[in-house]
Design an enzyme around this catalytic site. Sequence first.
Site, PDB file in Angstrom:
ATOM      1  N   PHE A 155      27.796  37.329  37.887  1.00 10.94           N
ATOM      2  CA  PHE A 155      27.104  37.039  36.626  1.00 10.94           C
ATOM      3  C   PHE A 155      25.749  37.747  36.646  1.00 10.94           C
ATOM      4  CE2 PHE A 155      29.951  33.477  37.472  1.00 10.94           C
ATOM      5  CZ  PHE A 155      30.665  33.402  36.280  1.00 10.94           C
ATOM      6  N   LEU A 156      25.797  39.064  36.762  1.00  8.42           N
ATOM      7  CA  LEU A 156      24.585  39.864  36.889  1.00  8.42           C
ATOM      8  C   LEU A 156      24.266  40.550  35.574  1.00  8.42           C
ATOM      9  CD1 LEU A 156      25.397  41.623  40.293  1.00  8.42           C
ATOM     10  CD2 LEU A 156      24.140  39.480  39.938  1.00  8.42           C
ATOM     11  N   ASN A 214      31.320  35.771  29.260  1.00 12.48           N
ATOM     12  CA  ASN A 214      30.976  36.977  28.503  1.00 12.48           C
ATOM     13  C   ASN A 214      31.465  36.902  27.062  1.00 12.48           C
ATOM     14  OD1 ASN A 214      29.588  38.122  30.573  1.00 12.48           O
ATOM     15  ND2 ASN A 214      31.149  39.595  31.142  1.00 12.48           N
ATOM     16  N   CYS A 266      30.328  45.390  30.303  1.00 12.73           N
ATOM     17  CA  CYS A 266      30.961  44.076  30.416  1.00 12.73           C
ATOM     18  C   CYS A 266      31.490  43.528  29.094  1.00 12.73           C
ATOM     19  CB  CYS A 266      29.983  43.082  31.042  1.00 12.73           C
ATOM     20  SG  CYS A 266      29.535  43.464  32.746  1.00 12.73           S
TER      21      CYS A 266
END
EC number: 1.1.1.22
Length: 441
Positions: A155-156, A214, A266
């Site tokens: 979760f960057l 996301n 993402c």
Amino acid sequence: MKVTIYGSGYVGLVTGACLAQVGNDVLCVDVDERKINMLLNGEIPIHEPGLDNMVKENIAAGRLNFTLSAEEGVRHGLFQFIAVGTPPDEDGSADLRYVLTVARSIAEHMDSYRIVVDKSTVPVGTADKVRAAMQAVLEARSVSIEFDVVSNPEFLKEGAAIEDFMKPDRIVIGADNPRTTELVRELYAPFNRSRDRLVVMDIRSAELTKYAANAMLATKISFMNELANMAELLGADIEKVRIGIGSDPRIGYHFIYPGCGYGGSCFPKDVQALERTAREIGYKAELLSAVEAVNYRQKEKPFAKLQKHYGSKLEGKTIALWGLAFKPNTDDMREASSRTLMEMLWQQGCKVQAFDPVAMEECTRIYGERADLTLCKTAEDALNGADCLAIVTEWQQFRSPNFDAIKTKLKDPVIVDGRNLYSPEQMAKKGITYYAIGRGC
């Protein structure tokens, strides 16, 4: 602890550097010889604030190393992190060929127990495919070696990845073996000291959690952009609406900024992949389809505003463009709104004079040398001789420019602002024609 990471791209390199920073012995494996040589020389192939110093520090300390040898990587670590790319396939699904290739390589060379950690963003059921691929190789070798597969999604946020890894909101672990869970807990203990951030669940739930996160954030963005488009037609100001709804703690202010669409590595591919997963199980995910459709349309808004202003006289214009990266603090131009705008302008016979603090080299890599594209050394240089200004990336240095200089340098005092950086009232006072998103203009 000894950790091997396959893939030295964005996720792999950040993960490796941060795990080394707290004292682990990390070996990163990659098939790209040029990239490995760069990293061994302390050169970072991506832009991420703080990462270059962290990598150099840990290489010097002997805690971080790089190799082309998968065999060396398998021998090195109890933990075998898979952090390779999962690009969208032609049908929108995630392409797992690189993940499964790594899994087979691990099985080919392992001679004792290993924990295989899926760090790449992968569809639900990937751990089962990894396990089956490894088991097939071990059977072909006529050996029986124990291993476990764990889902540990990342979760960057690009531009804040170091902070996100070192001080995580949560650490999601999907595992089906309590012993493995405890070993992973030990690995993450340095990042879990002030409170327990570990969220332990079954593997399939962990795999879905990444896509769900996301997709939720992308949904918030597209929802606000839908409202922004309505606000323009209704004569409302979406920025005031944003403050009005964001003050509700159930909604909050995160990811409710209207603009010219989301991009990056993402959100676009993960929404698409999740929608594809829904189709595969016979479910029609109408909301996900709408999120993607709204975002695609929103990227065309800056061009539509330029076309509205100039009409049939757009051809031959030179547009100053501030921002190329899909967001600030990164050089990533994947699915960037700048690309949509530039390509639509070129189709109309326009020229672009662009500036971005860090993404210029990436722009050259993507588009090469073009007669209708000039990359400028400064934001001010991009204005010289341009007809108007378009802004698509909200870099800090664009937030408070010299508007008098902008007005003087541009042939037409026109700004198309895809990120709502300025006040329409202030622009009117400056004598600048200002087109924003969802602000009645």
